[in-house]
Design a protein around this motif. Structure first.
Motif, short mmCIF file in Angstrom:
data_model
loop_
_atom_site.label_atom_id
_atom_site.label_comp_id
_atom_site.label_asym_id
_atom_site.label_seq_id
_atom_site.Cartn_x
_atom_site.Cartn_y
_atom_site.Cartn_z
N ASN A 136 -23.16 -0.56 36.14
CA ASN A 136 -23.98 -1.42 37.39
C ASN A 136 -23.19 -2.86 35.83
O ASN A 136 -22.71 -4.33 37.00
CB ASN A 136 -25.29 -2.60 37.50
N LEU A 137 -22.70 -3.34 34.84
CA LEU A 137 -22.26 -4.13 34.22
C LEU A 137 -20.83 -3.58 34.17
O LEU A 137 -19.64 -3.13 33.30
CB LEU A 137 -22.74 -3.73 32.92
N GLN A 138 -19.66 -4.22 35.09
CA GLN A 138 -18.49 -3.56 35.34
C GLN A 138 -17.38 -4.66 34.12
O GLN A 138 -17.18 -3.56 34.16
CB GLN A 138 -17.97 -4.85 36.87
N GLY A 139 -17.57 -5.77 34.10
CA GLY A 139 -16.40 -5.73 32.92
C GLY A 139 -16.59 -4.89 31.86
O GLY A 139 -15.78 -5.17 30.65
N VAL A 140 -18.30 -4.78 31.25
CA VAL A 140 -18.31 -3.99 30.42
C VAL A 140 -17.59 -2.74 30.37
O VAL A 140 -17.21 -2.80 29.11
CB VAL A 140 -19.82 -4.39 30.21
N THR A 141 -18.69 -1.79 30.85
CA THR A 141 -18.44 -0.25 31.00
C THR A 141 -17.01 0.18 31.84
O THR A 141 -17.33 1.00 31.73
CB THR A 141 -19.60 -0.07 31.02
N GLY A 142 -16.56 -0.93 32.28
CA GLY A 142 -15.88 -0.04 33.51
C GLY A 142 -16.59 0.16 34.83
O GLY A 142 -16.11 0.39 35.16
N GLY A 143 -17.88 0.20 35.10
CA GLY A 143 -19.14 0.19 35.86
C GLY A 143 -18.71 1.10 36.50
O GLY A 143 -18.65 2.65 35.47
N VAL A 144 -18.16 1.48 37.45
CA VAL A 144 -18.66 2.87 38.48
C VAL A 144 -16.93 3.66 38.27
O VAL A 144 -16.91 4.94 38.26
CB VAL A 144 -18.77 3.05 40.07
N TYR A 145 -15.96 2.74 37.89
CA TYR A 145 -14.89 3.59 37.31
C TYR A 145 -15.08 3.91 36.07
O TYR A 145 -13.87 5.58 35.82
CB TYR A 145 -13.87 2.57 37.33
N GLY A 146 -15.81 3.34 35.45
CA GLY A 146 -16.25 3.66 33.75
C GLY A 146 -14.71 4.04 32.96
O GLY A 146 -13.83 2.75 33.64
N PHE A 147 -13.89 4.60 31.99
CA PHE A 147 -12.72 4.31 31.52
C PHE A 147 -12.63 5.57 30.86
O PHE A 147 -12.52 6.49 30.37
CB PHE A 147 -12.40 3.17 31.12
N GLY A 148 -11.06 5.55 31.12
CA GLY A 148 -9.98 7.23 30.77
C GLY A 148 -9.17 6.11 29.00
O GLY A 148 -9.59 5.17 28.56
N GLY A 149 -8.30 6.94 28.43
CA GLY A 149 -7.70 6.91 28.01
C GLY A 149 -7.97 6.69 26.80
O GLY A 149 -7.74 6.01 25.44
N ILE A 150 -9.27 7.23 26.17
CA ILE A 150 -9.58 7.17 25.14
C ILE A 150 -8.70 8.20 23.86
O ILE A 150 -8.55 9.35 24.43
CB ILE A 150 -11.39 7.55 24.81
N PRO A 151 -8.35 7.93 22.56
CA PRO A 151 -7.49 8.23 22.03
C PRO A 151 -8.30 9.62 21.58
O PRO A 151 -9.43 9.47 21.28
CB PRO A 151 -6.42 7.84 20.76
N ARG A 152 -7.38 10.57 20.83
CA ARG A 152 -8.46 11.58 19.84
C ARG A 152 -7.70 10.99 17.97
O ARG A 152 -6.74 10.73 18.46
CB ARG A 152 -7.84 12.81 19.87
N PRO A 153 -8.83 12.06 17.34
CA PRO A 153 -7.96 11.30 15.62
C PRO A 153 -6.62 11.36 15.47
O PRO A 153 -5.64 11.13 14.86
CB PRO A 153 -9.40 11.82 15.68
#
Lengths: 341, 327, 255
Positions: A136-153
């Motif tokens: 529910n912390l929308q602006g912080v965690t991306g809320g119900v959408y989550g977020f992608g685009g996390i890179p690999r080392p």
């Protein structure tokens, strides 16, 4: 040639997945196998670790039309070593610390509860962490959408097999280091003291052990490792998605299954448990593409596997509660390298 | 007064109480938290659907068949699994029930798949009461099938169980077994029988509860029962685990609390999603402050108050620090 | 005869269980360097008193002093730290630890019993470990359990477990040892050996407070005896005195 690289990528991804869950299993083993803490809130620590790491390695995203945005850190602040950003190392450490801090606060009120109440309490707290706050912390965690685009080392563009293989190498090293460290801790006087708490807490107190503190140490340290696993998982998945399908209590019980079937108190055993569980999953998912099975049956194999796991769990509890690889007799041995300070 | 929310709360409490009573009975007599209880409810719902499917929408057969099936399953569980776990503490059967939950839920998935299935009933129209809810200005409504029927079922079950426990020999035997099985056995009670009967009752209640949930949602998903399990646990622990009356009380509070939160949320601007915090939050607070719940059944272990835990922590940290300094 | 300050003293301690006063305003004292017996019919409150002294229960009323310090209300591990230990009447060994480990874990103030030391392994930790290992094996030899040092504690016989209880208590380097029927179920030869061990230890300055039902043991071993009945002491003195005390006879016959 293309087929081979495809296979390498696929297998590497699976092995990295196994290592990530292996770390979770080892962490739970420290809490459950050694100290007797039935932690049912594993996903809370795993998830916090995943989100924390995800935020450390991605730039912040402002709220927009299609996304509520999420926190992050401007990636340019991290120095690069040999072309690889150090944000990943920071991400893993922050993830562990975040999970450890969460564990600390959860532990204080819950450690005094008996095993089954402790399980229910940690289940509730884990759910609160993930379902209520993270989601529910929308602006912080991306809320119900989550977020992608996390890179690999290590990114190799289209050569996915290199990316996957290199990541597997990284995670395998992490698993090895963690395994060796935890084995060492288990064979120490501290590990021995933990086991007395598991065996008979009152007797342990009557012979001088500060059982509350010991449980706290085991819980927090185990949670740290769970956070680390979460970080590695976020990098593996390249995203964090909210707890409708991810970070559910089912995941917690999956780790329980791995530890209990594999062998409580035995780090090799819990790794075996993780392997059995995940390998079965790997095979049943890919089976329809290997051999010809009627379509309807192919889907059902997935569920048959889980039914079989449930049956095995019950059989183990009934007839072999010590698991496949039972805990060995511990010998507190002086380790080969010892700091002199 | 927020009448509609109050009414909705009572309906929700009715649903929760069906599961809570069974869970409490099992905890009281078998001394463990049954993590498969939610899935037993799901089995009831799906089996009712199955029976209705093969008998051409015979509701009575569906309901009775489902209840019978879940009760038989409960007997089977005790016979195969839980009777062998007597005397091994509260955790072994808990873990076994986790395995059982896996089996039940995935058995349903393998037969019906994960798609949503509609229960296929035609909903009657809402009843409207000649009272207006002061908050919304609308007439207070109640659906006879989705609202009234669950309340009636819950009320009947509550009265039946209360009567059973208070006034019948069986009920007294159950209470005695829950209190002290060895003493009960010595006084001539057939403890084994009591255990099986408890499972049957829990199964019947779970089956009925599952059907009610199915009717309320009009759709079935395999995760039906499991998804409310934590809320039911919260209710049971709030009331006092192991006490059927505690379960009734806890379910009532839980159902009302969540629904009465909505008008509060509207007034204070708290997002509605935080309503989920209520059942979990109550659970956590109860476990921290008073694990024995409202009714206060003995929990079988000493619970030091929270302040003592903080003191312990500071004590331990100070001790560790002193040790380091001393060298 | 002036009494030196007692090593252990309880002042009007009370503990109630479900309406029954198990220990009722009990005031007694144990002198340093003695083997003091505690006798009384079943239900007299002896074990409950011991549990309060060691800190497993807190008294509702009254106080307990050890030396100059009040110990009532302290957690058990703090009390053990100060030199008091209790052995359990029905042995509570750590089942899935080896016999030797059961002893090693009882040794106080091990620098290795924290996770940082466990991970980074200071030399001090392992030197200490070797020292207590030797001590543990010696202790096991004393109670003739050394061939079983590597066995799981759960594999021992009843009498062997009682020996383990005693050895484990002694490992905590106590000043005061609370023994709850230490030789029940132990064969006569070993019993004699143990009792002479207790005498030797007493000569070296240890104090024993012993619940015992076997009157022979009480008569031959104890310097002083306290008799309890219904939660409080009813007689105190030399073994001969107490045995002849009318109140004591009444308590045993009536109970």
């Amino acid at each position: 040639m293309a087929e081979l690289t495809g296979v390498v990528a696929d297998v590497s991804r699976f092995l990295a997945y196994f290592a990530i869950w292996g770390i979770l299993a080892i962490a739970l083993n420290m809490q459950l196998g050694q100290a007797g803490l039935y932690n049912a809130g594993i996903v809370g620590f795993w998830g916090i670790g995943a989100y924390a790491a995800a935020m450390v390695v991605t730039d912040p995203v402002a709220a927009g039309i299609a996304t509520p945005g999420h926190w992050g850190i401007d990636q340019s602040v991290f120095p690069r070593i040999a072309g690889v950003s150090t944000s990943f190392a920071f991400g893993v450490v922050v993830a562990g610390i975040a999970a450890a801090v969460l564990a600390f606060f959860i532990a204080i009120p819950t450690l005094r509860l008996r095993a089954d109440y402790f399980a229910i309490a940690t289940l509730g707290l884990g759910e609160i962490t993930m379902r209520v706050f993270v989601k529910n912390l929308q602006g912080v965690t991306g809320g119900v959408y989550g977020f992608g685009g996390i890179p690999r080392p290590f990114e190799f563009g289209f050569e996915t097999y290199k990316t996957e293989l290199s990541y597997f190498g990284l995670v395998a090293v992490a698993l090895l280091v963690i395994f060796l460290a935890v084995e060492r801790m288990s064979r120490s006087p501290w590990g021995r003291a933990l086991r007395t708490v598991r065996e008979d807490e009152d007797a342990a107190q009557a012979f001088g052990k500060d059982t509350f503190f010991l449980k706290l140490q085991s819980f927090v340290f185990g949670a740290f490792l769970m956070g680390v696993s979460g970080a590695l998982f976020a990098f593996w998945l390249r995203g964090v998605f909210p707890p409708e399908n991810q970070f559910t209590p089912q995941d917690t019980f999956t780790v329980w299954v791995m530890v209990i079937i594999g062998g409580m108190g035995n780090n090799r055993g819990v790794l075996l448990g993780a392997w059995v569980f995940l390998f079965l999953e790997y095979v049943t998912v890919r089976l329809p593409s290997w051999i010809d099975i009627p379509q309807a049956f192919a889907i059902k194999i997935f569920y048959f596997r889980l039914i079989a796991i449930g049956v095995i769990l019950i059989l183990i509890i009934l007839f072999r509660p010590q698991g496949l690889l039972p805990e060995k007799k511990h010998v507190a041995k002086r380790p080969r390298w010892v700091l002199n300070w | 007064m927020v009448l509609q929310n109050l009414l909705n709360g009572l309906v929700e409490a009715s649903v929760i109480v069906m599961a809570a009573m069974g869970l409490s009975l099992i905890y009281g007599v078998k001394k463990f938290a049954n993590f498969a209880h939610g899935d037993m409810m799901t089995v009831g719902a799906y089996f009712a659907l199955f029976i209705m499917g093969v008998t051409g929408r015979n509701y009575v057969a569906g309901i009775l068949g489902a209840l019978l099936f879940v009760a038989l399953l409960a007997i089977l569980f005790e016979f195969l699994i839980f009777s062998r776990l007597e005397g091994r503490g509260p955790v072994a059967p808990l873990v076994a029930s986790v395995g059982l939950a896996l089996i039940l839920q995935n058995s349903i998935r393998s037969v019906w798949g994960t798609d949503i299935i509609t229960f296929g009933i035609v909903l009657p129209e809402n009843w409207a009461f000649p009272v207006r809810d002061p908050l919304t200005g609308l007439f207070v409504t109640l659906n006879p099938l989705q609202g009234f029927a669950p309340m009636v079922t819950a009320l009947v079950s509550v009265l039946f169980l209360t009567f059973l426990l208070q006034f019948t020999k069986l009920g007294k035997a159950m209470r005695a077994t829950a209190d002290n099985p060895d003493l009960a056995r010595i006084t001539g009670i057939n403890v084994k029988q009591v255990r099986y009967v408890t499972w049957v009752l829990a199964g019947l209640l779970a089956g009925a509860g599952g059907i009610i949930i199915g009717v309320r949602l009009t759709t079935l998903v395999p995760g039906l029962g499991a998804s409310i399990l934590l809320i039911v646990f919260s209710a049971v622990i709030l009331g006092g685990i192991g006490s059927a009356y505690g379960a009734m009380l806890g379910a009532l509070v839980m159902g009302l609390a969540r629904n009465l939160f909505f008008p509060v949320a509207v007034r204070t601007g708290i997002p509605e999603e935080f309503s989920l915090l209520i059942p979990f939050g109550i659970l956590v607070i109860v476990l921290l402050v008073r694990p024995q719940g409202i009714v206060g059944r003995p929990v079988g272990f000493d619970v030091p108050p929270i302040r003592a835990e903080f003191k312990k922590l500071l004590h331990s940290l100070a001790r560790a620090w002193r040790r380091r300094v001393r060298g | 005869m002036t009494k030196a300050r007692p090593l252990l003293a309880t002042h009007a301690v009370t503990k109630t269980f479900g309406g029954v006063r198990a220990v009722d305003r009990c005031t007694l004292a144990v002198q340093s360097g003695t083997i003091t017996g505690l006798i009384g019919p079943n239900g007299a409150g002896k074990t409950t008193l011991f549990n309060m002294i060691i800190g497993l229960y807190a008294p509702e009323e009254g106080s307990i002093t050890f030396g100059v310090e009040r110990i009532d209300g302290l957690p058990a591990y703090e009390i053990v730290d100060r030199g008091v230990v209790k052995s359990f009447q029905i042995p509570r060994e750590f089942r899935r630890l080896t016999v030797l480990e059961n002893l090693l874990v009882a040794h106080p103030r091990h620098p290795g019993e924290n996770p940082i030391a466990a991970l980074f392994g200071r030399r001090r930790v392992w030197d200490h470990e070797e020292m207590i290992r030797k001590k543990g094996l010696d202790m096991l030899a004393l109670v003739e359990l050394d061939p079983l040092s590597d066995a799981y504690a759960s594999d021992l016989s009843g009498g062997q477990k009682k020996l383990l209880e005693l050895a484990r208590a002694l490992m905590t380097e106590p000043k005061l040892v609370l023994l709850d029927e230490p030789v029940a179920g132990v064969n006569p030869t070993l019993t004699k050996k143990l009792l002479s061990l207790l005498s030797d230890l007493r000569a070296n300055g240890k104090t024993f407070f012993m619940i015992e039902h076997d009157m022979d043991v009480v008569m031959t071993q104890c310097d002083r005896v306290i008799a309890m009945h219904q939660g409080r002491p009813i007689a105190e003195g030399s073994p001969v005195e107490v045995r002849r005390d009318e109140k004591v006879l009444e308590a045993y016959l009536g109970a």
